[in-house]
Write a protein that holds these residues in place. Sequence first.
Motif, PDB file in Angstrom:
ATOM      1  N   PRO A 150       0.809  -1.230   0.000  1.00  0.00           N
ATOM      2  CA  PRO A 150       0.000   0.000   0.000  1.00  0.00           C
ATOM      3  C   PRO A 150       0.837   1.272   0.000  1.00  0.00           C
ATOM      4  CG  PRO A 150      -0.214  -1.188   2.101  1.00  0.00           C
ATOM      5  CD  PRO A 150       0.552  -2.072   1.178  1.00  0.00           C
ATOM      6  N   ASN A 166      -5.665   7.456  11.759  1.00  0.00           N
ATOM      7  CA  ASN A 166      -7.011   7.065  12.180  1.00  0.00           C
ATOM      8  C   ASN A 166      -6.895   5.720  12.878  1.00  0.00           C
ATOM      9  OD1 ASN A 166      -7.379   4.905  10.009  1.00  0.00           O
ATOM     10  ND2 ASN A 166      -6.942   6.714   8.765  1.00  0.00           N
ATOM     11  N   PRO A 167      -7.931   5.295  13.616  1.00  0.00           N
ATOM     12  CA  PRO A 167      -7.795   4.081  14.447  1.00  0.00           C
ATOM     13  C   PRO A 167      -7.429   2.816  13.671  1.00  0.00           C
ATOM     14  CG  PRO A 167      -9.734   5.321  15.101  1.00  0.00           C
ATOM     15  CD  PRO A 167      -9.209   5.982  13.866  1.00  0.00           C
ATOM     16  N   LEU A 168      -7.763   2.746  12.385  1.00  0.00           N
ATOM     17  CA  LEU A 168      -7.412   1.546  11.623  1.00  0.00           C
ATOM     18  C   LEU A 168      -6.097   1.723  10.859  1.00  0.00           C
ATOM     19  CD1 LEU A 168     -10.824   0.248  10.194  1.00  0.00           C
ATOM     20  CD2 LEU A 168      -9.467  -0.699  12.064  1.00  0.00           C
ATOM     21  N   ALA A 169      -5.432   2.861  11.042  1.00  0.00           N
ATOM     22  CA  ALA A 169      -4.188   3.156  10.327  1.00  0.00           C
ATOM     23  C   ALA A 169      -4.400   2.964   8.827  1.00  0.00           C
ATOM     24  CB  ALA A 169      -3.044   2.271  10.826  1.00  0.00           C
ATOM     25  N   TYR A 170      -5.581   3.338   8.379  1.00  0.00           N
ATOM     26  CA  TYR A 170      -5.994   3.176   6.977  1.00  0.00           C
ATOM     27  C   TYR A 170      -5.507   4.376   6.168  1.00  0.00           C
ATOM     28  CZ  TYR A 170      -9.485   3.295   3.172  1.00  0.00           C
ATOM     29  OH  TYR A 170     -10.120   3.357   1.968  1.00  0.00           O
ATOM     30  N   ARG A 171      -4.794   4.097   5.068  1.00  0.00           N
ATOM     31  CA  ARG A 171      -4.249   5.190   4.245  1.00  0.00           C
ATOM     32  C   ARG A 171      -5.378   5.825   3.419  1.00  0.00           C
ATOM     33  NH1 ARG A 171      -0.521   1.224   4.300  1.00  0.00           N
ATOM     34  NH2 ARG A 171       1.617   1.747   4.854  1.00  0.00           N
ATOM     35  N   TRP A 196      -5.430  -0.269   1.094  1.00  0.00           N
ATOM     36  CA  TRP A 196      -5.565  -1.230   2.183  1.00  0.00           C
ATOM     37  C   TRP A 196      -4.626  -2.412   1.931  1.00  0.00           C
ATOM     38  CZ3 TRP A 196      -7.862  -0.700   6.690  1.00  0.00           C
ATOM     39  CH2 TRP A 196      -8.129  -1.824   7.465  1.00  0.00           C
ATOM     40  N   PRO A 197      -3.945  -2.899   2.970  1.00  0.00           N
ATOM     41  CA  PRO A 197      -2.956  -3.959   2.750  1.00  0.00           C
ATOM     42  C   PRO A 197      -3.574  -5.322   2.455  1.00  0.00           C
ATOM     43  CG  PRO A 197      -3.181  -3.513   5.084  1.00  0.00           C
ATOM     44  CD  PRO A 197      -4.036  -2.502   4.375  1.00  0.00           C
ATOM     45  N   ALA A 198      -2.874  -6.086   1.637  1.00  0.00           N
ATOM     46  CA  ALA A 198      -3.264  -7.468   1.339  1.00  0.00           C
ATOM     47  C   ALA A 198      -2.040  -8.349   1.565  1.00  0.00           C
ATOM     48  CB  ALA A 198      -3.735  -7.579  -0.103  1.00  0.00           C
ATOM     49  N   PRO A 199      -2.242  -9.652   1.794  1.00  0.00           N
ATOM     50  CA  PRO A 199      -1.086 -10.532   1.997  1.00  0.00           C
ATOM     51  C   PRO A 199      -0.169 -10.535   0.770  1.00  0.00           C
ATOM     52  CG  PRO A 199      -3.137 -11.647   2.555  1.00  0.00           C
ATOM     53  CD  PRO A 199      -3.513 -10.362   1.897  1.00  0.00           C
ATOM     54  N   LEU A 235     -17.064   0.185  12.633  1.00  0.00           N
ATOM     55  CA  LEU A 235     -15.695   0.716  12.592  1.00  0.00           C
ATOM     56  C   LEU A 235     -15.476   1.700  13.741  1.00  0.00           C
ATOM     57  CD1 LEU A 235     -15.324   1.326   8.759  1.00  0.00           C
ATOM     58  CD2 LEU A 235     -14.660  -0.666  10.111  1.00  0.00           C
TER      59      LEU A 235
END
Lengths: 268, 119
Positions: free
Chosen positions: B15, B34-39, B54-57, B94
């Motif tokens: 990401p 933000n609380p989810l550290a969402y970019r 959002w990160p993915a494996p 959320l």
Amino acid sequence: MKNTVVTSQAPAPRGFRDVLQEELAARCADNPRYSLRAFARDLGTDHSSLSQVLRGRRRLTERTLRAFGAALGLDASTLDGYVALEARRADPGADEAALRSVRELTEDALAVVSGLEHHAILELTHLDAFRPDVSWIARVLGLTPDEVNIALQRLIRLGMLTMEAPDRWRDLTGDRTTVVRHVGRDTVRHLSEQVRRRALDEAAGDAGREFSATTLAVDTARVPEALERIARFRRELVELLGADGARDGVYHLEISFAPLTRTPPETP
Amino acid sequence: MSKPVTRWQVITPDPAAHAAFYESLFGWTTDADNPLAYRQVTKGAEGGADGGFWPAPPGTPPFVQFYVQVDDVPAHFERATAAGAEVLAPPQALPDGEHLAILKDPQGMPFGLVGGGGS
């Protein structure tokens, strides 16, 4: 404290019958007096029917599969995967998507079993000081926020965690200790490496920790007794630490007891 | 009430790199405070939908997901599953107060619902 056998929640691609066989084998290993009859009773069926299922003489209906799965404590999404897999086996022409879905679920579940961070996040939610904040979780567990978010997605997707209110996340696997048993060797290796790295991590501070290994020559006839004692020790420790009191830390206990020598051939 | 697409999300194994590319290309800025550290992407202009990374494996091919704004996420989640959608993430509350659910449509494409939690 949780007492989930996470291995059972990982849908092995081989099918639900194998899960039953592995679970029976595991219980027999834990308790020498355990039998097919006892397993049938625990699953809410009779031993003759169970025997036929295990030998492949009787088809596993969705109803039976769900009943057995519930008795084993498997979550609904995992059971959905097995139901789809059994349907696929019964009807080779079934939609390819069903199989793909099982594969995805299997990958997710195996990642959860072998990834220490998943268990740690679930345990964190039980702490009095828990904060539903990814940056906080990342700091406490020594992970990056991205690693935490990937783990969170898996846990939510597998129905193991829910964000039920803006300030409240709930561990749906129950207030029990996570126990990982009887998984594939690669999974065990991955989990062990993570634990070892964490145990040796200086940054984790000097909070109480124990990390030791012993190699010894044994009388193999006494190994079943040793396995029984290990199971008892784990239960006692879980009871001791799960008693009422402040919950302000997450610890991982790993017990490994395995032969380094191959079984010698029987002497005539 | 109309149900517009109000958000998009790039799901990617990297990401940070993904966000950097679009920041440099379009002058966007991302904010993960933000609380989810969402970019989250701040476009700095009116119009258009907001989005984020959002990160993915590792090994996951990057893809884009769109989010439809609804007044009652659980109710629309039920409607979607009744219509054949597969559940990827059931309704979640959320930390910022919004509700969210992610499903896969019968054709196999993931999409999201975002908005209120209903009564």
